[in-house]
Design a protein around this motif. Structure first.
Motif, PDB file in Angstrom:
ATOM      1  N   LEU A  64       0.899  -1.246   0.028  1.00  0.00           N
ATOM      2  CA  LEU A  64      -0.160   0.024   0.047  1.00  0.00           C
ATOM      3  C   LEU A  64       1.078   1.355  -0.053  1.00  0.00           C
ATOM      4  N   LEU A  65       1.617   1.318   0.974  1.00  0.00           N
ATOM      5  CA  LEU A  65       2.857   2.470   1.128  1.00  0.00           C
ATOM      6  C   LEU A  65       3.542   2.798  -0.293  1.00  0.00           C
ATOM      7  N   ASN A  66       4.063   1.761  -0.875  1.00  0.00           N
ATOM      8  CA  ASN A  66       4.775   1.746  -2.316  1.00  0.00           C
ATOM      9  C   ASN A  66       3.761   2.421  -3.317  1.00  0.00           C
ATOM     10  N   LEU A  67       2.274   2.021  -3.159  1.00  0.00           N
ATOM     11  CA  LEU A  67       1.597   2.361  -4.761  1.00  0.00           C
ATOM     12  C   LEU A  67       0.761   3.626  -4.247  1.00  0.00           C
ATOM     13  N   ILE A  68       0.476   4.051  -3.164  1.00  0.00           N
ATOM     14  CA  ILE A  68      -0.149   5.178  -2.646  1.00  0.00           C
ATOM     15  C   ILE A  68       0.296   6.642  -3.096  1.00  0.00           C
ATOM     16  N   PRO A  69       1.716   6.591  -3.306  1.00  0.00           N
ATOM     17  CA  PRO A  69       1.993   7.997  -3.922  1.00  0.00           C
ATOM     18  C   PRO A  69       1.811   8.419  -5.057  1.00  0.00           C
ATOM     19  N   PHE A  70       1.303   7.188  -5.931  1.00  0.00           N
ATOM     20  CA  PHE A  70       1.219   7.382  -7.228  1.00  0.00           C
ATOM     21  C   PHE A  70      -0.513   7.499  -7.556  1.00  0.00           C
ATOM     22  N   LEU A  71      -1.293   7.527  -6.728  1.00  0.00           N
ATOM     23  CA  LEU A  71      -2.714   7.589  -6.467  1.00  0.00           C
ATOM     24  C   LEU A  71      -3.252   9.068  -6.323  1.00  0.00           C
ATOM     25  N   SER A  72      -4.650   9.303  -6.515  1.00  0.00           N
ATOM     26  CA  SER A  72      -5.226  10.556  -6.176  1.00  0.00           C
ATOM     27  C   SER A  72      -5.506  10.052  -4.668  1.00  0.00           C
ATOM     28  N   LYS A  73      -5.907  11.304  -4.087  1.00  0.00           N
ATOM     29  CA  LYS A  73      -6.715  11.135  -2.750  1.00  0.00           C
ATOM     30  C   LYS A  73      -7.853  10.521  -2.700  1.00  0.00           C
ATOM     31  N   GLU A  74      -8.527  10.517  -3.699  1.00  0.00           N
ATOM     32  CA  GLU A  74      -9.772   9.930  -3.728  1.00  0.00           C
ATOM     33  C   GLU A  74      -9.655   8.233  -3.561  1.00  0.00           C
ATOM     34  N   ASP A  75      -8.699   7.772  -4.569  1.00  0.00           N
ATOM     35  CA  ASP A  75      -8.192   6.395  -4.643  1.00  0.00           C
ATOM     36  C   ASP A  75      -7.512   5.820  -3.375  1.00  0.00           C
ATOM     37  N   THR A  76      -6.735   6.804  -2.741  1.00  0.00           N
ATOM     38  CA  THR A  76      -6.061   6.355  -1.566  1.00  0.00           C
ATOM     39  C   THR A  76      -6.930   6.213  -0.747  1.00  0.00           C
ATOM     40  N   GLU A  77      -8.076   7.035  -0.305  1.00  0.00           N
ATOM     41  CA  GLU A  77      -9.049   6.788   0.645  1.00  0.00           C
ATOM     42  C   GLU A  77      -9.907   5.863   0.524  1.00  0.00           C
ATOM     43  N   SER A  78      -9.956   5.400  -0.816  1.00  0.00           N
ATOM     44  CA  SER A  78     -10.989   4.087  -1.066  1.00  0.00           C
ATOM     45  C   SER A  78     -10.093   2.787  -0.778  1.00  0.00           C
TER      46      SER A  78
END
Length: 294
Positions: free
Chosen positions: A127-141
């Protein structure tokens, strides 16, 4: 390390381009990219975006399977090329992490939004490695659907600034709150409310045993609690730390701290920064003390 053998894929692109009797420039024109991009692909320095693979393979007259040489990651690539509302095979999250350099943000977002339950995360670190590349909305989901992977506040703090305050507070309220480090407080404090900061500090009182830590966290600590800490402990603040503290403590507390640390006030510029937060009487006394040393 990137999962594909980019050197081998580059050799295949060059091999099939020559077989089609095409120059690098002609392939670049067909792909609407620069000549340098094609050259970089063929040297194995980079790979085409996944979204470009169908066009590249059509141009070269080959299948994606041929180009990727029956890679075990081929099903993931195909899913990324045709994301739908459901997936036939769960996608290992590590595939997405390692493929990220060649996935366009919209394609990655589509897979996360449509298939968040079908992406297999084995650990929080994926999760930690992928989240920097996602939008805030996708991160929250993604975080909401994988709460079970979050077991440490120290780890969670690294993604907390990318999440809504309410969700951060909700998650840390369910986790062990002892043994937190300063980095965790510095990441969490701007996100959660001051009462939560106080609660966490009460569970980790050693954090406020350092003058430097107190000065850094002062903007986020309830004023009454900060005043209490400063009255219960003896701190040796530097002049920079006193200036950092000044806007966040009661005037009487600040003046006491200045009296205890007055030799550290070295210049008129320091006094100018402190002047709005102390009484005229204290300011006059400090000026006299400063000038007497000159």
């Amino acid at each position: 390390m990137f999962m594909f053998d980019t050197q081998k894929i580059g050799e295949k692109i060059a091999q099939f381009r020559r077989k089609k009797n095409m120059t690098q420039m002609e392939l670049a024109e067909e792909m609407s990219v620069s000549f340098q991009a094609v050259s970089s692909w063929e040297r194995g320095s980079t790979m085409p975006d996944i979204s470009r693979l169908p066009q590249l393979c059509d141009t070269l007259g080959i299948s994606i399977d041929q180009l990727l040489d029956n890679s075990p990651y081929l099903p993931t690539v195909e899913q990324l090329l045709e994301p739908g509302e459901t997936i036939t095979e769960p996608i290992p999250a590590q595939h997405l992490v390692e493929l990220e350099p060649v996935i366009k943000p919209k394609e990655l977002s589509s897979v996360i939004r449509h298939n968040k339950e079908g992406v297999l995360f084995d650990s929080f670190y994926q999760l930690l490695n992928l989240i920097p590349f996602l939008s805030k909305e996708d991160t929250e989901s993604l975080v909401r659907s994988h709460r079970s992977l979050i077991t440490s506040i120290n780890d969670f703090a690294e993604i907390a600034p990318m999440l809504p305050s309410e969700l951060v507070t909700e998650i840390i309220s369910t986790l062990p709150q002892e043994n937190l480090n300063l980095s965790t407080f510095l990441l969490l404090s701007p996100v959660v409310n001051p009462n939560m900061v106080q609660h966490l500090l009460e569970q980790n009182p050693d954090i406020l045993e350092s003058a430097e830590n107190v000065a850094q966290l002062a903007p986020f600590i309830p004023r009454d609690y900060l005043n209490l800490i400063l009255s219960q402990h003896q701190f040796s603040f530097s002049q920079e730390e006193l200036i950092m503290l000044a806007p966040f403590v009661e005037q009487s507390v600040l003046e006491r701290l200045l009296e205890e640390n007055i030799p550290k006030i070295q210049s008129i510029d320091d006094l100018i920064e402190l002047a709005p937060f102390i009484s005229s009487q204290s300011l006059h006394k400090m000026m006299q003390n400063l000038f007497s040393r000159e």
